[in-house]
Each structure stands twice: as structure tokens, then as C-alpha cells.
Motif scaffolding. Structure first.
Motif, PDB file in Angstrom:
ATOM      1  N   TYR A  60       0.829  -1.204   0.000  1.00 41.77           N
ATOM      2  CA  TYR A  60       0.000   0.000   0.000  1.00 41.77           C
ATOM      3  C   TYR A  60       0.864   1.255   0.000  1.00 41.77           C
ATOM      4  O   TYR A  60       0.629   2.189  -0.771  1.00 41.77           O
ATOM      5  CB  TYR A  60      -0.927   0.011   1.212  1.00 41.77           C
ATOM      6  CG  TYR A  60      -1.671   1.318   1.354  1.00 41.77           C
ATOM      7  CD1 TYR A  60      -2.862   1.533   0.669  1.00 41.77           C
ATOM      8  CD2 TYR A  60      -1.154   2.350   2.133  1.00 41.77           C
ATOM      9  CE1 TYR A  60      -3.527   2.741   0.764  1.00 41.77           C
ATOM     10  CE2 TYR A  60      -1.819   3.570   2.225  1.00 41.77           C
ATOM     11  CZ  TYR A  60      -2.998   3.754   1.543  1.00 41.77           C
ATOM     12  OH  TYR A  60      -3.640   4.961   1.629  1.00 41.77           O
ATOM     13  N   ASN A  61       1.849   1.305   0.901  1.00 38.16           N
ATOM     14  CA  ASN A  61       2.696   2.491   0.994  1.00 38.16           C
ATOM     15  C   ASN A  61       3.417   2.773  -0.321  1.00 38.16           C
ATOM     16  O   ASN A  61       3.512   3.919  -0.766  1.00 38.16           O
ATOM     17  CB  ASN A  61       3.722   2.316   2.112  1.00 38.16           C
ATOM     18  CG  ASN A  61       3.106   2.449   3.492  1.00 38.16           C
ATOM     19  OD1 ASN A  61       2.005   2.971   3.639  1.00 38.16           O
ATOM     20  ND2 ASN A  61       3.799   1.967   4.494  1.00 38.16           N
ATOM     21  N   HIS A  62       3.921   1.717  -0.943  1.00 39.48           N
ATOM     22  CA  HIS A  62       4.626   1.878  -2.219  1.00 39.48           C
ATOM     23  C   HIS A  62       3.676   2.428  -3.276  1.00 39.48           C
ATOM     24  O   HIS A  62       4.012   3.380  -4.003  1.00 39.48           O
ATOM     25  CB  HIS A  62       5.198   0.535  -2.649  1.00 39.48           C
ATOM     26  CG  HIS A  62       5.939   0.574  -3.947  1.00 39.48           C
ATOM     27  ND1 HIS A  62       6.967   1.457  -4.205  1.00 39.48           N
ATOM     28  CD2 HIS A  62       5.798  -0.166  -5.093  1.00 39.48           C
ATOM     29  CE1 HIS A  62       7.431   1.267  -5.423  1.00 39.48           C
ATOM     30  NE2 HIS A  62       6.731   0.290  -5.977  1.00 39.48           N
ATOM     31  N   SER A  77      10.374   4.048   1.488  1.00 38.43           N
ATOM     32  CA  SER A  77      10.173   2.744   2.108  1.00 38.43           C
ATOM     33  C   SER A  77      11.410   2.241   2.834  1.00 38.43           C
ATOM     34  O   SER A  77      11.327   1.327   3.641  1.00 38.43           O
ATOM     35  CB  SER A  77       9.742   1.714   1.050  1.00 38.43           C
ATOM     36  OG  SER A  77       8.504   2.071   0.475  1.00 38.43           O
ATOM     37  N   GLY A  78      12.577   2.813   2.532  1.00 41.32           N
ATOM     38  CA  GLY A  78      13.787   2.458   3.251  1.00 41.32           C
ATOM     39  C   GLY A  78      14.421   1.151   2.833  1.00 41.32           C
ATOM     40  O   GLY A  78      15.231   0.588   3.583  1.00 41.32           O
ATOM     41  N   TYR A  79      14.115   0.644   1.649  1.00 43.58           N
ATOM     42  CA  TYR A  79      14.726  -0.604   1.199  1.00 43.58           C
ATOM     43  C   TYR A  79      16.123  -0.334   0.640  1.00 43.58           C
ATOM     44  O   TYR A  79      16.412   0.760   0.150  1.00 43.58           O
ATOM     45  CB  TYR A  79      13.860  -1.275   0.129  1.00 43.58           C
ATOM     46  CG  TYR A  79      12.520  -1.727   0.645  1.00 43.58           C
ATOM     47  CD1 TYR A  79      12.429  -2.665   1.665  1.00 43.58           C
ATOM     48  CD2 TYR A  79      11.341  -1.202   0.132  1.00 43.58           C
ATOM     49  CE1 TYR A  79      11.199  -3.074   2.156  1.00 43.58           C
ATOM     50  CE2 TYR A  79      10.105  -1.595   0.625  1.00 43.58           C
ATOM     51  CZ  TYR A  79      10.041  -2.539   1.638  1.00 43.58           C
ATOM     52  OH  TYR A  79       8.830  -2.933   2.134  1.00 43.58           O
ATOM     53  N   SER A 128      10.558   5.930  -4.284  1.00 42.87           N
ATOM     54  CA  SER A 128       9.586   5.345  -3.371  1.00 42.87           C
ATOM     55  C   SER A 128      10.175   4.171  -2.599  1.00 42.87           C
ATOM     56  O   SER A 128      10.000   4.060  -1.384  1.00 42.87           O
ATOM     57  CB  SER A 128       8.349   4.875  -4.153  1.00 42.87           C
ATOM     58  OG  SER A 128       7.474   4.135  -3.322  1.00 42.87           O
ATOM     59  N   LEU A 129      10.899   3.309  -3.295  1.00 39.81           N
ATOM     60  CA  LEU A 129      11.433   2.108  -2.656  1.00 39.81           C
ATOM     61  C   LEU A 129      12.597   2.420  -1.723  1.00 39.81           C
ATOM     62  O   LEU A 129      12.648   1.934  -0.589  1.00 39.81           O
ATOM     63  CB  LEU A 129      11.871   1.101  -3.721  1.00 39.81           C
ATOM     64  CG  LEU A 129      10.741   0.436  -4.507  1.00 39.81           C
ATOM     65  CD1 LEU A 129      11.304  -0.327  -5.701  1.00 39.81           C
ATOM     66  CD2 LEU A 129       9.935  -0.495  -3.620  1.00 39.81           C
TER      67      LEU A 129
END
Length: 217
Positions: A29-31, A143-145, A138-139
Motif C-alpha cells: 500500500y505504501n509503495h 520505504s527504506g529498502y 519510493s522504494l
């Protein structure tokens, strides 16, 4: 998530798929929300992502690590397809005769939407990015990936992730700076969040974290 999810999902184990949903729905959802800026589209993207994941389950490699990159890759493609459909719809609507003129009450409520300029600053800055740059942003940032996870999710080399992220950061900084210099933006605001006081949105079996936090699910 348990370590035996991959073979269980490949075999059509519904309990395993429910476990996957509980663990990853918030990240998906966040992505999607960060790519679209629209909470309703993001919620639809979650449903479509997991439907597609179920359809593709037999192609899943039984060996491997986390399934989150696989789901984020599906979510990215889902958002792309959704945007393509929206563009076609907009093009079709633009060919229709214009609607009848009605009274414009915008001036009466102008004082109640002070946030519009702030939101516009960020939205316009993000619109300067290419789709591929926005996906990496975004990632890796929101999102911190790590680069490896983003590369796996997007199906691109590690170096491509690094270069896209670098370009995205430069473009965002330049766009926001330009908006502030010409006086059209007052400050940098968050992207629009869904209505509610808690800063979280329910997404099926799981809740979505507020924008700006790193995903931990």
C-alpha cells in the motif's frame, strides 16, 4: 513470515497466502500510495497486486528469501497499468462535448484550502521525475529498502537503481528550490494522506503506515 511460504504458496495454500498478505500488505500500500499520491488508487492497487500474485503463484521460485521484492515488483507493474488505463480514459473524455456551464463557487471556499499551495509544491516537484526515478525514490527513500531489494523489485541492475536515485534527488531539490524562489510555494508539505485522525488507513487485513515512515512489515 515463516520460511516455508514459497513452496506453500506455489501449492495454493490459502493460509500461507493470508500470512503473506498480513506481512506485506502495508508495504505494498505504501509503495502504491507514494507512486500515485492517491489513497483510493493505492487501496485498489493492493487488491490487484495480491490477485495477480495469486495468479502467478506457480511461477514463484520455491527457493529464495523474502517475498516482499516480488510483491513490490507486481505492485509497480499494477500502478503502471492503472495509470495507462487512466490516460486512455482521460483521452476519451477529452473528445466528448464540453459540459454545460454552471455557476462557479470556488471563490467562496478559497480561504478554506490554504493547504492546496503546499501540496501543489510537492506534487509539481514529483511530476518533474520520470516514472522510473519515482519508483526508485519510493522504494529506497520512502520505504527504506536497500539498493539490492529495489533492484530485485524493479528487475534492473544495482547500478541502475543508484543512478536513478541520484537523478531523482537532484531533480527534486532543483524543482522545490525553483518553486520557492519564484514565490509560488510557501513550504514543502506532505503528500495527501487519506482522511482520518490517526494517520493510518486500513488496507484489508493490515493497516498502512503514515507517509514518510520506513516500512517495517
Amino acid at each position: 513470515m515463516t520460511t516455508d511460504l514459497r513452496p506453500r504458496i506455489r501449492d495454493g495454500d490459502e493460509d500461507a497466502f493470508a500470512e503473506l498478505f498480513d506481512a506485506c500488505a502495508r508495504s505494498v500500500y505504501n509503495h502504491a500510495f507514494r507512486l500515485t499520491g492517491d489513497w483510493a488508487i493505492a487501496e485498489d492497487a493492493v487488491s490487484l497486486t495480491f490477485l495477480e500474485a495469486w495468479r502467478l503463484r506457480e511461477r514463484l521460485d520455491p527457493e529464495g528469501g523474502s517475498l516482499r521484492p516480488w510483491l513490490l515488483g507486481i505492485a509497480t507493474n499494477t500502478v503502471r497499468n492503472t495509470r495507462r488505463t487512466a490516460r486512455r480514459h482521460a483521452a476519451a473524455m477529452s473528445r466528448l462535448p464540453p459540459p454545460a456551464v454552471v455557476a462557479d463557487f470556488a471563490d467562496e471556499v478559497a480561504g478554506r484550502i490554504d493547504d492546496a499551495a503546499l501540496i501543489s509544491t510537492v506534487r509539481l516537484a514529483l511530476d518533474t521525475l520520470r516514472r522510473s526515478e519515482r519508483e526508485v525514490l519510493s522504494l529506497c527513500v520512502w520505504s527504506g529498502y536497500d539498493y539490492a531489494t529495489a533492484a530485485e523489485a524493479l528487475g534492473v541492475p544495482l547500478g541502475t537503481v543508484r543512478s536513478r536515485l541520484s537523478r531523482a534527488r537532484r531533480k527534486l531539490a532543483a524543482a522545490v528550490d525553483a518553486r520557492e524562489r519564484d514565490g509560488t510555494g510557501k513550504a514543502v508539505a506532505r503528500r495527501q494522506e487519506p482522511p482520518g485522525a490517526t494517520g493510518q488507513v486500513r488496507v484489508g487485513r493490515s493497516s498502512a503506515a503514515p507517509l514518510g515512515r520506513k516500512d517495517t512489515a
